[in-house]
Design a protein around this motif. Structure first.
Motif, PDB file in Angstrom:
ATOM      1  N   GLY A   1      30.573 -18.151  32.431  1.00 54.50           N
ATOM      2  CA  GLY A   1      31.221 -18.124  31.133  1.00 54.50           C
ATOM      3  C   GLY A   1      30.634 -19.171  30.217  1.00 54.50           C
ATOM      4  N   PHE A   2      30.955 -19.078  28.911  1.00 58.09           N
ATOM      5  CA  PHE A   2      30.446 -20.049  27.953  1.00 58.09           C
ATOM      6  C   PHE A   2      31.394 -20.195  26.782  1.00 58.09           C
ATOM      7  CE2 PHE A   2      28.370 -15.996  26.820  1.00 58.09           C
ATOM      8  CZ  PHE A   2      28.725 -15.867  25.484  1.00 58.09           C
ATOM      9  N   TYR A   3      31.216 -21.288  26.046  1.00 60.16           N
ATOM     10  CA  TYR A   3      31.965 -21.571  24.827  1.00 60.16           C
ATOM     11  C   TYR A   3      30.981 -21.746  23.680  1.00 60.16           C
ATOM     12  CZ  TYR A   3      34.383 -24.204  21.214  1.00 60.16           C
ATOM     13  OH  TYR A   3      34.876 -24.610  20.001  1.00 60.16           O
ATOM     14  N   VAL A   4      31.288 -21.140  22.523  1.00 58.24           N
ATOM     15  CA  VAL A   4      30.476 -21.289  21.319  1.00 58.24           C
ATOM     16  C   VAL A   4      31.393 -21.706  20.171  1.00 58.24           C
ATOM     17  CG1 VAL A   4      28.922 -20.168  19.678  1.00 58.24           C
ATOM     18  CG2 VAL A   4      28.871 -19.505  22.093  1.00 58.24           C
ATOM     19  N   PRO A   5      31.169 -22.886  19.573  1.00 55.24           N
ATOM     20  CA  PRO A   5      31.980 -23.292  18.420  1.00 55.24           C
ATOM     21  C   PRO A   5      31.623 -22.472  17.179  1.00 55.24           C
ATOM     22  CG  PRO A   5      30.267 -24.905  18.843  1.00 55.24           C
ATOM     23  CD  PRO A   5      30.176 -23.898  19.955  1.00 55.24           C
ATOM     24  N   PRO A   6      32.396 -22.582  16.121  1.00 61.12           N
ATOM     25  CA  PRO A   6      32.140 -21.786  14.918  1.00 61.12           C
ATOM     26  C   PRO A   6      30.762 -22.039  14.325  1.00 61.12           C
ATOM     27  CG  PRO A   6      34.313 -22.789  14.825  1.00 61.12           C
ATOM     28  CD  PRO A   6      33.619 -23.404  15.993  1.00 61.12           C
ATOM     29  N   ASP A   7      30.154 -20.952  13.831  1.00 63.86           N
ATOM     30  CA  ASP A   7      28.937 -21.008  13.013  1.00 63.86           C
ATOM     31  C   ASP A   7      27.709 -21.540  13.754  1.00 63.86           C
ATOM     32  OD1 ASP A   7      30.396 -20.102  10.691  1.00 63.86           O
ATOM     33  OD2 ASP A   7      31.234 -22.109  10.559  1.00 63.86           O
ATOM     34  N   GLU A   8      27.701 -21.480  15.094  1.00 64.09           N
ATOM     35  CA  GLU A   8      26.559 -21.931  15.883  1.00 64.09           C
ATOM     36  C   GLU A   8      25.713 -20.726  16.305  1.00 64.09           C
ATOM     37  OE1 GLU A   8      25.336 -24.859  16.720  1.00 64.09           O
ATOM     38  OE2 GLU A   8      26.887 -26.022  15.681  1.00 64.09           O
ATOM     39  N   PRO A   9      24.417 -20.680  15.938  1.00 67.47           N
ATOM     40  CA  PRO A   9      23.560 -19.555  16.349  1.00 67.47           C
ATOM     41  C   PRO A   9      23.454 -19.482  17.874  1.00 67.47           C
ATOM     42  CG  PRO A   9      22.516 -20.854  14.621  1.00 67.47           C
ATOM     43  CD  PRO A   9      23.692 -21.653  15.095  1.00 67.47           C
ATOM     44  N   HIS A  10      23.554 -18.280  18.408  1.00 67.72           N
ATOM     45  CA  HIS A  10      23.446 -18.081  19.844  1.00 67.72           C
ATOM     46  C   HIS A  10      23.120 -16.623  20.131  1.00 67.72           C
ATOM     47  CE1 HIS A  10      27.541 -16.928  18.824  1.00 67.72           C
ATOM     48  NE2 HIS A  10      27.615 -16.251  19.964  1.00 67.72           N
ATOM     49  N   GLU A  11      22.703 -16.367  21.345  1.00 67.46           N
ATOM     50  CA  GLU A  11      22.342 -15.032  21.804  1.00 67.46           C
ATOM     51  C   GLU A  11      22.808 -14.905  23.241  1.00 67.46           C
ATOM     52  OE1 GLU A  11      18.281 -12.265  22.160  1.00 67.46           O
ATOM     53  OE2 GLU A  11      18.158 -14.389  21.611  1.00 67.46           O
ATOM     54  N   PHE A  12      23.388 -13.755  23.595  1.00 64.76           N
ATOM     55  CA  PHE A  12      23.778 -13.592  24.987  1.00 64.76           C
ATOM     56  C   PHE A  12      23.587 -12.153  25.448  1.00 64.76           C
ATOM     57  CE2 PHE A  12      27.758 -12.625  22.780  1.00 64.76           C
ATOM     58  CZ  PHE A  12      28.341 -11.615  23.528  1.00 64.76           C
ATOM     59  N   ILE A  13      23.425 -12.012  26.749  1.00 64.65           N
ATOM     60  CA  ILE A  13      23.249 -10.718  27.396  1.00 64.65           C
ATOM     61  C   ILE A  13      24.325 -10.585  28.465  1.00 64.65           C
ATOM     62  CG2 ILE A  13      21.744  -9.254  28.780  1.00 64.65           C
ATOM     63  CD1 ILE A  13      19.355 -10.655  27.502  1.00 64.65           C
ATOM     64  N   ALA A  14      25.133  -9.540  28.354  1.00 67.42           N
ATOM     65  CA  ALA A  14      26.216  -9.334  29.314  1.00 67.42           C
ATOM     66  C   ALA A  14      26.319  -7.873  29.714  1.00 67.42           C
ATOM     67  CB  ALA A  14      27.528  -9.815  28.719  1.00 67.42           C
ATOM     68  N   THR A  15      25.193  -7.178  29.671  1.00 70.13           N
ATOM     69  CA  THR A  15      25.229  -5.739  29.938  1.00 70.13           C
ATOM     70  C   THR A  15      25.444  -5.403  31.405  1.00 70.13           C
ATOM     71  OG1 THR A  15      22.811  -5.840  29.962  1.00 70.13           O
ATOM     72  CG2 THR A  15      23.846  -5.080  27.942  1.00 70.13           C
ATOM     73  N   ALA A  16      25.298  -6.384  32.296  1.00 71.18           N
ATOM     74  CA  ALA A  16      25.443  -6.114  33.726  1.00 71.18           C
ATOM     75  C   ALA A  16      26.858  -6.383  34.234  1.00 71.18           C
ATOM     76  CB  ALA A  16      24.439  -6.952  34.522  1.00 71.18           C
ATOM     77  N   THR A  17      27.762  -6.749  33.362  1.00 74.07           N
ATOM     78  CA  THR A  17      29.111  -7.093  33.794  1.00 74.07           C
ATOM     79  C   THR A  17      30.131  -6.732  32.721  1.00 74.07           C
ATOM     80  OG1 THR A  17      30.581  -8.929  34.415  1.00 74.07           O
ATOM     81  CG2 THR A  17      28.781  -9.450  32.909  1.00 74.07           C
ATOM     82  N   SER A  18      31.334  -6.403  33.146  1.00 77.46           N
ATOM     83  CA  SER A  18      32.422  -6.315  32.184  1.00 77.46           C
ATOM     84  C   SER A  18      32.754  -7.734  31.728  1.00 77.46           C
ATOM     85  CB  SER A  18      33.645  -5.647  32.810  1.00 77.46           C
ATOM     86  OG  SER A  18      34.057  -6.338  33.961  1.00 77.46           O
ATOM     87  N   THR A  19      33.302  -7.849  30.548  1.00 71.90           N
ATOM     88  CA  THR A  19      33.500  -9.170  29.969  1.00 71.90           C
ATOM     89  C   THR A  19      34.893  -9.333  29.373  1.00 71.90           C
ATOM     90  OG1 THR A  19      32.626  -8.471  27.817  1.00 71.90           O
ATOM     91  CG2 THR A  19      31.062  -9.451  29.368  1.00 71.90           C
TER      92      THR A  19
END
Length: 261
Positions: A59-77
């Motif tokens: 799992g992860f935490y992203v604060p407001p307005d922070e650029p990020h990229e994630f891949i979660a296609t192999a799991t329900s989320t």
């Protein structure tokens, strides 16, 4: 043999959204709501705008307005978005929460199991709220809700009847025979977020409701007071980081629970 499509469950509060469903591949983006995400049956991959190296996390935490990229296609989320100007987000920023930067962050195993159960079978808004508060580390907040001033209750009711129209603080205050300064201060104090941000989230929920009932994106936008579908799409993406078509294109899969104020 037909493949059954996975269910998407949405729990919507005036300041928070909980998404339970299939994972997604989200390219580099940012959004105004704080975000917590956890893989329910597998890891996630995440990288930030500053650090372009992929990391694998439960799992992860992203604060407001922070650029990020994630891949979660192999799991329900499970993903919870929290309004950046809400009292709930302010509580998240307490030093013990460490909410100032993108970081790996998985909830306790008991919370993950509760999220899995909620994703599989559904549950009430109250059950989902308790799970979210535990995930956010804010369980005590459930004991801190106030009895609202009747004038604030009246303002909430009036807002709901005018979401398809321009809605200004001065006009709302005049309709309720109160000063704009009193309404602005007390609304933020009692609801836990500024009136303008509350109205925005209510417009988004009205658009979601309208679209999932069969309206076109343009019809949903107008029903919620957006000028057109592009305005709705920009606002939705700016708040949550995904286009509304991600949900509206899956009407038969989506179950929605709107929580009370």
């Amino acid at each position: 043999m037909t493949n059954e499509l996975p269910t998407i469950r949405l729990y919507l509060w005036p300041h928070r959204l909980l998404y339970l469903g299939p994972g997604m591949d989200a390219g580099m983006h940012h959004h105004h709501a704080a975000q917590l995400c956890v893989g329910l049956d597998g890891p996630l991959r995440l990288r930030s705008g500053e650090d372009l190296k992929w990391g694998e996390h439960q799992g992860f935490y992203v604060p407001p307005d922070e650029p990020h990229e994630f891949i979660a296609t192999a799991t329900s989320t499970a993903i919870v978005y929290v309004e950046a100007e809400s009292a709930e987000f302010a509580a998240l920023q307490a030093p013990s929460q460490g909410a100032a930067a993108i970081r790996a962050a998985a909830p306790r195993s008991s919370t993950i199991e509760a999220l899995r159960q909620l994703a599989a079978t559904g549950g009430s808004a109250e059950q989902a709220d308790a799970i979210c508060l535990a995930w956010l580390g804010l369980t005590e907040a459930a004991q801190q809700r106030r009895i609202l001033d009747p004038r604030i209750v009246d303002s909430l009711a009036l807002i709901r009847t005018q979401l398809d129209q321009p809605l200004r603080l001065s006009a709302l205050a005049a309709a309720l025979n109160m000063s704009p300064s009193w309404l602005s201060h007390q609304f933020t104090e009692q609801i836990g977020m500024p009136l303008r941000r509350y109205v925005l989230w209510q417009r988004l929920w009205r658009a979601v409701e309208s679209a999932l009932m069969g309206s076109t994106l343009t019809e949903a936008a107008h029903a919620a007071g957006f000028s057109d579908s592009s305005h709705l799409a920009r606002t939705f993406r700016g708040t949550f980081g995904v286009a509304p078509s991600f949900l509206f294109g899956r009407r038969d899969q989506v179950f929605v629970c709107f929580a009370n104020d």
